[in-house]
Scaffold this motif. Structure first.
Motif, short mmCIF file in Angstrom:
data_model
loop_
_atom_site.label_atom_id
_atom_site.label_comp_id
_atom_site.label_asym_id
_atom_site.label_seq_id
_atom_site.Cartn_x
_atom_site.Cartn_y
_atom_site.Cartn_z
N SER A 1 3.47 44.02 30.80
CA SER A 1 2.88 44.54 29.56
C SER A 1 1.56 43.86 29.26
O SER A 1 0.61 44.50 28.78
CB SER A 1 3.85 44.37 28.39
OG SER A 1 4.23 43.01 28.24
N ASP A 2 1.44 42.56 29.54
CA ASP A 2 0.18 41.86 29.34
C ASP A 2 -0.88 42.38 30.31
O ASP A 2 -2.06 42.50 29.96
CB ASP A 2 0.35 40.36 29.53
CG ASP A 2 0.88 39.65 28.28
OD1 ASP A 2 1.02 40.31 27.24
OD2 ASP A 2 1.16 38.44 28.37
N VAL A 3 -0.48 42.65 31.53
CA VAL A 3 -1.42 43.18 32.52
C VAL A 3 -1.99 44.51 32.04
O VAL A 3 -3.20 44.76 32.12
CB VAL A 3 -0.74 43.33 33.89
CG1 VAL A 3 -1.70 43.95 34.90
CG2 VAL A 3 -0.26 41.97 34.41
N ASP A 4 -1.12 45.37 31.52
CA ASP A 4 -1.59 46.66 31.02
C ASP A 4 -2.52 46.49 29.82
O ASP A 4 -3.53 47.20 29.69
CB ASP A 4 -0.41 47.55 30.65
CG ASP A 4 0.22 48.23 31.85
OD1 ASP A 4 -0.54 48.60 32.77
OD2 ASP A 4 1.45 48.40 31.88
N LEU A 5 -2.20 45.55 28.94
CA LEU A 5 -3.07 45.31 27.79
C LEU A 5 -4.44 44.80 28.24
O LEU A 5 -5.48 45.23 27.69
CB LEU A 5 -2.43 44.30 26.84
CG LEU A 5 -1.21 44.79 26.05
CD1 LEU A 5 -0.56 43.64 25.30
CD2 LEU A 5 -1.61 45.90 25.07
N LEU A 6 -4.47 43.94 29.21
CA LEU A 6 -5.75 43.45 29.73
C LEU A 6 -6.56 44.58 30.34
O LEU A 6 -7.79 44.65 30.18
CB LEU A 6 -5.52 42.34 30.75
CG LEU A 6 -5.02 41.01 30.20
CD1 LEU A 6 -4.63 40.07 31.34
CD2 LEU A 6 -6.07 40.34 29.31
N ALA A 7 -5.89 45.48 31.06
CA ALA A 7 -6.59 46.63 31.63
C ALA A 7 -7.20 47.49 30.53
O ALA A 7 -8.33 47.97 30.66
CB ALA A 7 -5.64 47.44 32.50
N VAL B 1 4.96 38.87 41.79
CA VAL B 1 3.96 39.93 41.62
C VAL B 1 4.41 41.25 42.22
O VAL B 1 4.13 42.33 41.67
CB VAL B 1 2.60 39.50 42.18
CG1 VAL B 1 2.64 39.28 43.67
CG2 VAL B 1 1.53 40.53 41.84
N SER B 2 5.12 41.22 43.33
CA SER B 2 5.56 42.47 43.93
C SER B 2 6.50 43.22 43.01
O SER B 2 6.48 44.46 42.94
CB SER B 2 6.23 42.22 45.29
OG SER B 2 7.34 41.34 45.16
N ALA B 3 7.32 42.47 42.26
CA ALA B 3 8.21 43.11 41.28
C ALA B 3 7.44 43.54 40.04
O ALA B 3 7.63 44.63 39.50
CB ALA B 3 9.34 42.15 40.90
N LYS B 4 6.54 42.70 39.57
CA LYS B 4 5.79 42.98 38.35
C LYS B 4 4.95 44.24 38.46
O LYS B 4 4.89 45.05 37.52
CB LYS B 4 4.89 41.78 38.03
CG LYS B 4 4.05 41.95 36.76
CD LYS B 4 3.02 40.84 36.61
CE LYS B 4 3.65 39.48 36.53
NZ LYS B 4 2.65 38.41 36.28
N LEU B 5 4.29 44.41 39.60
CA LEU B 5 3.37 45.53 39.74
C LEU B 5 4.07 46.88 39.67
O LEU B 5 3.45 47.89 39.32
CB LEU B 5 2.58 45.41 41.04
CG LEU B 5 1.53 44.31 41.07
CD1 LEU B 5 0.92 44.19 42.45
CD2 LEU B 5 0.44 44.57 40.04
N ARG B 6 5.35 46.90 39.96
CA ARG B 6 6.09 48.16 39.84
C ARG B 6 6.16 48.63 38.39
O ARG B 6 6.36 49.83 38.12
CB ARG B 6 7.50 48.01 40.41
CG ARG B 6 7.53 47.86 41.93
CD ARG B 6 8.93 48.06 42.47
NE ARG B 6 9.83 46.97 42.15
CZ ARG B 6 10.00 45.90 42.92
NH1 ARG B 6 9.35 45.79 44.08
NH2 ARG B 6 10.84 44.94 42.58
N ASP B 7 6.00 47.68 37.46
CA ASP B 7 6.08 48.01 36.03
C ASP B 7 4.71 48.10 35.36
O ASP B 7 4.62 48.30 34.15
CB ASP B 7 6.92 46.96 35.30
CG ASP B 7 8.36 46.94 35.77
OD1 ASP B 7 8.89 48.02 36.10
OD2 ASP B 7 8.95 45.84 35.83
#
Length: 234
Positions: free
Chosen positions: A47-53, A68-74
């Protein structure tokens, strides 16, 4: 913390970092457009990654393959992001990392070059890589010795599925980073003599980004100054 509150928090901290970058570039006589901010999102949720984007971040850094491999799926906005693998990488993990990473910044030995070349070839893609230079041998950090960086860069350049982008390093802990970054700039220049397209210098983190910019850094790996020191509670 609500998503709205977290977004506001990230917006403030990101703005502060961007202002630091702008001031440092002005002091160094550089264009801020020359500097790419890589937000280090390890230990923080998708969710933080999406907010930064949403806030305009285009590059993120991660250093743990399983996480990261698991995180990127979300991550809903994965297509908007360049993912940099910045941690020490075991050769046996090359196949996994090649599946999601756009850049591997931590190439520091011939065996890893061979593994990444094979994995990228099997995946039918070209992977951007940086040669990691060890500026602090006494502390046993990863990276190739400065005097061996050009040779390793040549090995990368000899592959069909790896694209040499430049060099990366971490400044020694507890010391003035300026001499280390000056040394990295020298190494980067030597690498460019044999690979003119290898123009990236990845250096500088939350505490020393100004010094890195002063010594030619093109990519900054900034975590805590943007995301905080620990994962926010959900």
């Amino acid at each position: 913390m609500t998503d709205q509150a977290r977004r506001a928090e990230l917006e403030r901290s990101l703005g502060a970092v961007r202002e630091r970058v702008s001031r440092a570039c002005e002091a160094a006589g550089r264009d801020p457009a020359e500097v790419t901010l890589v937000a280090v999102t390890k230990f923080f949720p998708a969710s933080d990654v999406d907010l930064l984007a949403e806030l305009g971040v285009t590059d993120i850094g991660e250093n743990r393959d399983q996480e990261v491999s698991a995180k990127l799926r979300d991550v809903a906005r994965r297509q908007d992001l360049r993912v940099h693998f910045i941690g020490q990488l075991q050769s046996k993990k090359a196949t996994s990392v090649v599946r999601y990473a756009d850049v591997v910044q931590s190439v520091d030995r011939p065996k890893l070059v061979t593994s990444l070349e094979s994995a990228a070839g099997s995946a039918g893609r070209v992977l951007d890589v940086l040669v990691q230079v060890n500026l602090d041998e006494a502390r046993g950090r990863g990276g190739v010795a400065p005097q061996d960086a050009v040779e390793l860069a040549g090995l990368v350049g000899g592959g069909e599925h790896l694209r040499l982008r430049g060099v990366m390093a971490v400044a020694p802990l507890g010391a003035d980073p300026a001499p280390a970054f000056a040394r990295l700039r020298e190494v980067a220049g030597a690498v460019r003599e044999v690979a003119p397209g290898a123009t990236w210098i990845s250096a500088g983190m939350s505490g020393d980004l100004e010094e890195a910019i002063a010594h030619g850094a093109t990519h900054l790996r900034v975590g805590s100054a943007i995301l905080g020191t620990r994962q926010p509670h959900r």
